[in-house]
Design a protein around this motif. Structure first.
Motif, short mmCIF file in Angstrom:
data_model
loop_
_atom_site.label_atom_id
_atom_site.label_comp_id
_atom_site.label_asym_id
_atom_site.label_seq_id
_atom_site.Cartn_x
_atom_site.Cartn_y
_atom_site.Cartn_z
N CYS A 196 89.24 28.78 43.72
CA CYS A 196 90.38 29.04 44.79
C CYS A 196 89.71 27.43 46.56
O CYS A 196 88.92 28.36 46.12
CB CYS A 196 91.08 30.26 44.83
SG CYS A 196 91.40 30.69 43.65
N CYS A 199 88.26 30.48 48.69
CA CYS A 199 86.83 31.34 48.33
C CYS A 199 85.47 31.03 48.18
O CYS A 199 84.96 30.50 47.72
CB CYS A 199 87.31 32.05 47.10
SG CYS A 199 86.37 33.29 45.96
N GLN A 308 98.44 36.29 45.45
CA GLN A 308 97.63 35.66 46.75
C GLN A 308 99.22 35.60 47.20
O GLN A 308 99.36 35.40 49.00
CB GLN A 308 96.64 34.49 46.53
CG GLN A 308 95.53 35.08 45.36
CD GLN A 308 94.52 36.30 45.96
OE1 GLN A 308 95.05 36.48 46.43
NE2 GLN A 308 93.57 36.03 44.99
N SER A 309 99.86 34.22 46.12
CA SER A 309 101.07 34.34 47.66
C SER A 309 102.62 34.51 46.57
O SER A 309 102.10 33.82 45.35
CB SER A 309 101.07 32.96 47.75
OG SER A 309 102.16 32.44 49.04
N ARG A 320 95.51 27.58 42.66
CA ARG A 320 95.56 29.08 42.36
C ARG A 320 95.96 29.12 39.99
O ARG A 320 95.54 29.22 39.85
CB ARG A 320 96.06 29.60 42.28
CG ARG A 320 96.06 30.53 43.73
CD ARG A 320 94.51 32.07 43.06
NE ARG A 320 95.27 33.25 42.96
CZ ARG A 320 94.21 33.46 42.52
NH1 ARG A 320 92.98 33.48 43.06
NH2 ARG A 320 94.40 34.51 41.84
N ASP A 346 96.76 41.69 44.85
CA ASP A 346 96.02 41.17 45.82
C ASP A 346 96.68 40.09 46.53
O ASP A 346 97.26 39.07 46.30
CB ASP A 346 94.53 40.40 45.93
CG ASP A 346 93.40 41.08 45.04
OD1 ASP A 346 94.00 43.21 45.50
OD2 ASP A 346 92.25 40.79 44.80
N ILE A 348 96.40 37.47 50.27
CA ILE A 348 96.34 36.70 51.06
C ILE A 348 98.12 36.30 52.05
O ILE A 348 98.38 35.73 51.64
CB ILE A 348 95.36 35.36 51.21
CG1 ILE A 348 94.13 36.05 50.45
CG2 ILE A 348 94.84 34.78 52.15
CD1 ILE A 348 93.87 34.80 49.75
N TYR A 379 94.00 35.48 55.89
CA TYR A 379 93.18 34.50 55.62
C TYR A 379 91.52 34.35 56.37
O TYR A 379 92.04 34.44 57.85
CB TYR A 379 94.14 32.74 55.44
CG TYR A 379 93.09 31.84 55.09
CD1 TYR A 379 92.16 31.52 54.43
CD2 TYR A 379 93.39 31.53 56.62
CE1 TYR A 379 91.65 30.49 53.89
CE2 TYR A 379 91.88 29.78 56.19
CZ TYR A 379 91.13 29.76 55.24
OH TYR A 379 90.09 28.25 55.10
#
Ligand code: SAM
Ligand code: SF4
Length: 484
Positions: A196, A199, A308-309, A320, A346, A348, A379
């Motif tokens: 990702c 990461c 994440q989004s 992703r 999770d 971000i 982030y």
């Protein structure tokens, strides 16, 4: 290869469950090598930090901790940095924290016994630091860098263990020192190949490599024999598990299992009452996992599925490997399960280029899914990662604002969700007692905290399973009374 049995060590762990479990294995390894674990830095000869570098703050914490204790080098204490910061920074750690003697990355733990042996041998060969530190400062300040001044602040022993990303080794050991006698972790897959954009994990934990299902099941049976009733299967992407059975060195191919099959098999080990697994990656999340949860009652009704989004544009920039629609398809599978599955995630905020519209899509996704809990992160730019090169960084104040908005929205969702459980009865595993509140601490199969009261005559045992009726709710927990 054993060292002096009077040696003591102190270990502090930062970061995720993987690190917590790695520390259990490191502790077991050290004890087997003749060390004794102590509670404080002051009591220890060897001070170890098992580190996390997922966000900048986590990394800074480690260097602050090292700075806090550097004066202890003069008392002859040795410092070691383990884990992700060690893997990421390597020998640069010796420059930033010259009092460190040992750097061991997370992919090199299996070499720890040899590294400890080298450390002790080389340490015994250098002069006593306590005496050197008493050299009057005037004797070494004029040149700024004489031998003695360096010896008081800088370790002369430097042992490094850093494997490259391509290592095939897993950290399997028979010496795991599990701290909880009822619930234990088993790592089934290490590393990550997803990359990702934000990461560090693929750089700090190496490539993806799974253990054989035979070895995982053997460990699960061994734990059940020792009295464990709950097992948590661990992996950066636990459901990307690929059984190496049938490959060279991987054992019999006829025993090869998919992740869902392994999950079910662990759930069927006699004596095991609960199986959890974390973290699942949405791209590799198959319907067979839900079918396994439906079929095997010991598999907990909880799935942690980081999104994440909520914006396809951002998901794509994050690399992703799934869209919002694909993610929601998996959520629909969970919502159609026989038992109600608790879903957590999770998220971000403030990924480079995230617009107000993108952020609004994340908020709408929270409403659509109805999570029971969300870990929210600003982030954080990380070394080596592709997103470092992206433009349109979001200012920190804006990231902080989005984080607050997100947390407030999620709190409202949780208040409504937790309220629904009032009046229902759940089985909890008793985790402990909160004397100040005169309550027992319990955890449901859905991974919710349910604190409860019980008549003194029926006080439950820690580690037992009891039915509890929920009588009140908070945004993150339930309160109830034991059903007797
Ligand atoms: N493998 C899991 C997945 O793909 O969802 C996640 C593992 S990661 C150790 C845990 C969480 O840390 C991620 O889900 C992400 O939300 C967060 N994270 C990772 N890198 C981050 C970064 N650079 N900035 C902020 N949060 C980050
Ligand atoms: Fe990091 Fe992505 Fe791998 Fe998860 S899948 S560990 S977020 S690179």
């Amino acid at each position: 290869m054993s060292v002096d049995s009077n040696k003591t060590f102190y270990l502090e762990t930062f970061g995720c469950q993987m690190n917590v479990h790695d520390s259990e294995k490191v502790i077991g390894t050290l004890v087997h090598e003749g060390y004794r674990q102590v509670e404080t830095v002051e009591q220890a000869d060897l001070i170890l930090y098992n580190t996390c570098s997922i966000r900048d703050k986590a990394e800074q914490k480690v260097f602050h901790r090292l700075a806090d204790y550097k004066k202890l080098l003069a008392q002859g204490k040795k410092f070691g940095v383990l884990g992700c910061v060690a893997q990421q920074e390597g020998e640069k750690i010796f420059e930033r924290a010259p009092h460190v003697s040992l750097v061991c990355g997370s992919a090199s733990y299996r070499k720890l016994p040899e590294m400890l042996f080298e450390l002790e041998k080389n340490w015994a060969a250098v002069p006593n630091r306590a005496e050197e530190s008493q050299v009057p400062s005037s004797e070494f300040t004029h040149s700024g860098n004489t031998r003695n001044s360096r010896l008081a602040t800088q370790s002369l022993v430097r042992i490094t263990g850093i494997d490259d990303r391509e290592t095939d080794e897993c950290f399997e050991t028979e010496f795991t020192a599990r701290t909880n006698p009822h619930r234990g972790y088993i790592t089934i897959i290490e590393g990550c190949d997803k990359f990702c954009a934000y990461c560090v994990v693929p750089f700090t934990r190496g490539k993806e490599r799974s253990r054989t299902s035979d070895s995982v099941l053997a460990e699960a049976r061994q734990m059940a024999d020792l009295g464990y009733t709950e097992i948590q299967l661990l992996g950066q992407n636990v459901n990307s598990y690929k059984d190496p059975a049938g490959k060279p060195g991987g054992g019999f191919s006829r025993n090869k299992k998919t992740f869902a099959e392994l999950l079910a098999a662990v759930g069927e080990v006699p004596g095991i009452r609960r199986v959890r697994f974390t973290t699942s990656h949405p791209r590799d999340f198959g319907r067979d996992i839900i079918e396994a949860i439906d079929a095997v009652p010991t598999l907990c009704d909880h799935v942690h599925l980081p999104v994440q989004s909520g914006s396809d544009r951002v998901l794509n920039a994050m690399q992703r490997l799934y869209t919002r629609e694909q993610y929601m398809e998996r959520i629909a599978w969970m919502k159609a399960a026989k038992r109600e599955i608790s879903i957590t995630s999770d998220v971000i905020v403030g990924f480079p280029g995230e617009t107000e519209e993108d952020f609004a899509e994340t908020l709408s996704l929270l409403d659509e899914v109805g999570y029971d809990s969300v870990f929210t992160f600003k982030y954080s730019p990380r070394p080596n990662t592709p997103s470092l090169a992206l433009e349109d960084a979001i200012p920190d104040e804006e990231k902080a604002r989005r984080l607050e908005v997100l947390m407030a929205r999620q709190r409202e969702i949780q208040i409504a969700r937790y309220k629904k459980y009032i009046g229902t009865i759940s089985e909890v595993m008793v985790e402990g007692r909160n004397e100040s509140r005169a309550q027992w601490i319990g955890r449901t199969s859905q991974n919710k905290t349910l604190n409860f009261t019980a008549p003194e005559s029926s006080a439950p045992k820690v580690g037992s399973y009891v039915p509890v009726r929920a009588t009140a709710s908070f945004p993150n927990s339930l309160v109830g009374e034991m059903v007797v």
